[in-house]
Scaffold this motif. Structure first.
Motif, PDB file in Angstrom:
ATOM      1  N   ARG A  24       0.806  -1.140  -0.034  1.00  0.00           N
ATOM      2  CA  ARG A  24       0.011   0.401   0.329  1.00  0.00           C
ATOM      3  C   ARG A  24       1.008   1.005  -0.076  1.00  0.00           C
ATOM      4  N   THR A  25       0.818   1.807  -0.799  1.00  0.00           N
ATOM      5  CA  THR A  25       1.826   3.224  -1.085  1.00  0.00           C
ATOM      6  C   THR A  25       0.998   3.831  -2.321  1.00  0.00           C
ATOM      7  N   ASN A  26       1.812   5.236  -2.521  1.00  0.00           N
ATOM      8  CA  ASN A  26       0.557   6.417  -2.888  1.00  0.00           C
ATOM      9  C   ASN A  26       0.860   5.627  -4.069  1.00  0.00           C
ATOM     10  N   ALA A  27       1.432   4.729  -4.968  1.00  0.00           N
ATOM     11  CA  ALA A  27       1.821   4.595  -6.388  1.00  0.00           C
ATOM     12  C   ALA A  27       1.350   3.329  -6.786  1.00  0.00           C
ATOM     13  N   GLN A  28       0.922   2.436  -5.266  1.00  0.00           N
ATOM     14  CA  GLN A  28      -0.054   1.476  -5.240  1.00  0.00           C
ATOM     15  C   GLN A  28       0.925   0.016  -5.903  1.00  0.00           C
ATOM     16  N   THR A  29       1.819   0.241  -4.839  1.00  0.00           N
ATOM     17  CA  THR A  29       3.236  -0.387  -5.868  1.00  0.00           C
ATOM     18  C   THR A  29       3.082  -2.124  -5.903  1.00  0.00           C
ATOM     19  N   PRO A  30       2.833  -2.935  -6.458  1.00  0.00           N
ATOM     20  CA  PRO A  30       2.436  -4.701  -5.560  1.00  0.00           C
ATOM     21  C   PRO A  30       3.957  -5.429  -5.171  1.00  0.00           C
ATOM     22  N   HIS A 235       5.941   4.208  24.583  1.00  0.00           N
ATOM     23  CA  HIS A 235       5.776   3.040  23.647  1.00  0.00           C
ATOM     24  C   HIS A 235       5.898   3.981  22.389  1.00  0.00           C
ATOM     25  N   THR A 236       6.759   3.085  21.636  1.00  0.00           N
ATOM     26  CA  THR A 236       6.656   4.232  20.712  1.00  0.00           C
ATOM     27  C   THR A 236       6.535   3.337  19.176  1.00  0.00           C
ATOM     28  N   LEU A 237       6.090   3.642  17.744  1.00  0.00           N
ATOM     29  CA  LEU A 237       5.683   2.719  16.720  1.00  0.00           C
ATOM     30  C   LEU A 237       7.251   3.651  15.678  1.00  0.00           C
ATOM     31  N   PHE A 238       7.040   2.277  14.704  1.00  0.00           N
ATOM     32  CA  PHE A 238       8.358   2.703  13.512  1.00  0.00           C
ATOM     33  C   PHE A 238       7.898   3.310  12.449  1.00  0.00           C
ATOM     34  N   THR A 239       8.140   3.190  11.163  1.00  0.00           N
ATOM     35  CA  THR A 239       7.256   3.746  10.147  1.00  0.00           C
ATOM     36  C   THR A 239       8.557   3.238   9.391  1.00  0.00           C
ATOM     37  N   VAL A 240       8.798   2.490   8.312  1.00  0.00           N
ATOM     38  CA  VAL A 240       9.975   2.239   7.166  1.00  0.00           C
ATOM     39  C   VAL A 240       9.593   2.300   6.037  1.00  0.00           C
ATOM     40  N   LYS A 241       9.878   3.804   5.913  1.00  0.00           N
ATOM     41  CA  LYS A 241       9.834   4.323   4.301  1.00  0.00           C
ATOM     42  C   LYS A 241      10.902   4.110   2.888  1.00  0.00           C
ATOM     43  N   SER A 242      10.870   3.500   2.154  1.00  0.00           N
ATOM     44  CA  SER A 242      11.994   3.358   1.031  1.00  0.00           C
ATOM     45  C   SER A 242      11.573   3.651  -0.642  1.00  0.00           C
ATOM     46  N   GLU A 243      11.686   4.010  -1.396  1.00  0.00           N
ATOM     47  CA  GLU A 243      11.175   4.357  -2.447  1.00  0.00           C
ATOM     48  C   GLU A 243       9.963   4.414  -2.628  1.00  0.00           C
ATOM     49  N   GLY A 244       9.440   5.102  -2.338  1.00  0.00           N
ATOM     50  CA  GLY A 244       7.651   5.495  -2.294  1.00  0.00           C
ATOM     51  C   GLY A 244       7.150   4.951  -1.890  1.00  0.00           C
ATOM     52  N   GLN A 245       8.032   4.023  -0.624  1.00  0.00           N
ATOM     53  CA  GLN A 245       6.487   3.023  -0.180  1.00  0.00           C
ATOM     54  C   GLN A 245       6.631   2.901   1.655  1.00  0.00           C
ATOM     55  N   SER A 246       5.662   2.402   2.023  1.00  0.00           N
ATOM     56  CA  SER A 246       6.041   2.628   2.983  1.00  0.00           C
ATOM     57  C   SER A 246       4.986   1.969   4.065  1.00  0.00           C
ATOM     58  N   PHE A 247       6.073   1.311   5.669  1.00  0.00           N
ATOM     59  CA  PHE A 247       4.759   1.178   6.226  1.00  0.00           C
ATOM     60  C   PHE A 247       5.203   0.890   7.704  1.00  0.00           C
ATOM     61  N   MET A 284      -3.064   7.037  15.537  1.00  0.00           N
ATOM     62  CA  MET A 284      -2.046   6.777  14.333  1.00  0.00           C
ATOM     63  C   MET A 284      -2.753   5.520  14.061  1.00  0.00           C
ATOM     64  N   PHE A 285      -4.226   5.251  13.656  1.00  0.00           N
ATOM     65  CA  PHE A 285      -4.669   4.942  12.433  1.00  0.00           C
ATOM     66  C   PHE A 285      -5.570   5.731  11.707  1.00  0.00           C
ATOM     67  N   ASP A 286      -5.240   6.635  11.681  1.00  0.00           N
ATOM     68  CA  ASP A 286      -5.898   7.662  11.579  1.00  0.00           C
ATOM     69  C   ASP A 286      -4.492   8.461   9.852  1.00  0.00           C
ATOM     70  N   MET A 287      -3.436   7.585  10.785  1.00  0.00           N
ATOM     71  CA  MET A 287      -2.407   8.225  10.110  1.00  0.00           C
ATOM     72  C   MET A 287      -2.300   7.278   8.711  1.00  0.00           C
ATOM     73  N   ILE A 288      -2.311   6.510   8.952  1.00  0.00           N
ATOM     74  CA  ILE A 288      -1.767   4.618   8.494  1.00  0.00           C
ATOM     75  C   ILE A 288      -2.557   5.127   6.949  1.00  0.00           C
ATOM     76  N   VAL A 289      -4.533   4.974   7.737  1.00  0.00           N
ATOM     77  CA  VAL A 289      -5.283   5.538   6.770  1.00  0.00           C
ATOM     78  C   VAL A 289      -4.957   6.685   6.077  1.00  0.00           C
ATOM     79  N   LYS A 290      -4.401   7.474   5.786  1.00  0.00           N
ATOM     80  CA  LYS A 290      -4.241   8.914   5.197  1.00  0.00           C
ATOM     81  C   LYS A 290      -3.083   8.772   3.912  1.00  0.00           C
ATOM     82  N   GLU A 291      -2.298   8.452   4.790  1.00  0.00           N
ATOM     83  CA  GLU A 291      -0.708   8.753   4.214  1.00  0.00           C
ATOM     84  C   GLU A 291      -0.933   6.557   3.095  1.00  0.00           C
TER      85      GLU A 291
END
Length: 321
Positions: A24-30, A235-247, A284-291
């Motif tokens: 799930r990315t803005n580009a919807q890359t598989p 308590h902390t979460l981590f985002t992983v971002k690379s080449e326009g993809q995110s988790f 946080m869930f709103d952020m994940i959905v929005k992004e």
């Protein structure tokens, strides 16, 4: 963060026990599994851009529903559980953490139960090695928070450290809370063991290997910390971002998502500040959905990788495999 005596007792009791698909990315890359490594029942590989991510399973624990959700009647919880095939009167809680290869380094997020959990846990190291990893190659361990099921894999009951050459990075607010002697001395008896366990695991880590970070810090190449306070003070979460993809690895933002993502205002017994945890969960869930990020968490069903979508008054986790 102010912790009530009831919340402290609940948290202390808990600590004592304690592919393929669309990316799930803005580009919807598989997304696809990382090549040439295969999959196995205890680990699962995928990629976020050029970052290889491996989910490592540490087993599960069956827990009684009595008192598990603090602000909802047991009968209502049992009705929801009956739809999920967990078994009458109990909920099955999985444990999954991550190993990432990024920037030429091997980075872990959380370390599992080690040999201190329920008999149905303790599978992490065997699955880690089966996935082709070696403890001596781990350069960094990122900790989301300091509950025992996330840190006990760093040090066995015998005192043996498992990742002796790795930097241990943890949230500043979390470290400040659990290493505060005044708080430990004032804590109720059921909570003291949690404070003592943090010291058992971390006390012998060399000072130059114990690194504290603030929210928003890039803690490894492509990995950024995000404050998600409430479950614990730091308590902390981590985002992983690379080449326009995110988790987003949300750790314990929510316990089993079929209950606590779908009903984000429900309070699991282990949330130390329940009101803050509920607000953080929605934020946080709103952020994940929005992004349009992919997501997973420590107590999500293995391999803990999928999407978060709005559903009714809450959210739904949809696994990709």
């Amino acid at each position: 963060m102010t912790i009530s005596r009831r919340a402290a007792l609940a948290a202390g009791a808990g600590l004592a026990v304690l592919g393929t698909g669309p990316r799930r990315t803005n580009a919807q890359t598989p997304a696809s599994p990382a090549p040439d490594h295969g999959q196995a029942p205890g680990y699962y590989r995928y990629r976020i851009g050029d970052i290889e991510v491996t989910a490592i399973n540490d087993g599960y624990a069956d827990r009684s529903l009595e008192g598990y959700v603090k602000n909802v009647a047991l009968a209502e919880v049992e009705t929801e559980i009956s739809k999920l095939h967990h078994g009458k009167g109990k909920i099955r809680v999985p444990y999954n953490s991550l190993v990432l290869r990024t920037g030429g380094k091997t980075v872990m997020i959380d370390a599992g139960n080690g040999d201190s959990g329920a008999p149905t846990t303790g599978r992490w190291m065997a699955n880690f090695k089966a996935a082709g990893f070696d403890p001596k190659d781990v350069s960094t361990v990122l900790l989301t928070h300091l509950h025992g099921d996330h840190i006990n894999g760093l040090r066995l009951k015998s005192g043996q450290g498992m990742f002796e050459s790795a930097e241990i990075k943890l949230p500043e607010a979390e470290h400040a809370f659990w290493m505060d002697d005044a708080r430990m001395n004032a804590a109720p008896p059921a909570m003291k063991g949690a404070f003592e366990n943090v010291r058992r695991v971390l006390a012998s880590v060399p000072a130059d290997q114990l690194v504290r970070f603030e929210p928003g810090a890039e803690v490894a190449p492509g990995i950024t910390s995000v404050a998600a306070f409430g479950h614990t003070p730091g308590h902390t979460l981590f985002t992983v971002k690379s080449e326009g993809q995110s988790f987003a690895y949300v750790a314990d933002l929510t316990n089993v998502p079929s209950l606590f993502a779908r009903s984000p205002d429900w309070s699991v017994t282990f949330d130390m500040d329940k009101e803050m945890a509920r607000a953080t969960r929605r934020k946080m869930f709103d952020m994940i959905v929005k992004e349009k990020m992919m997501a997973g968490g420590f107590h999500f069903p293995f391999p803990a990788f999928g999407t978060i979508d709005p559903a009714g008054n809450g959210y739904q986790f949809k696994p990709v495999a």
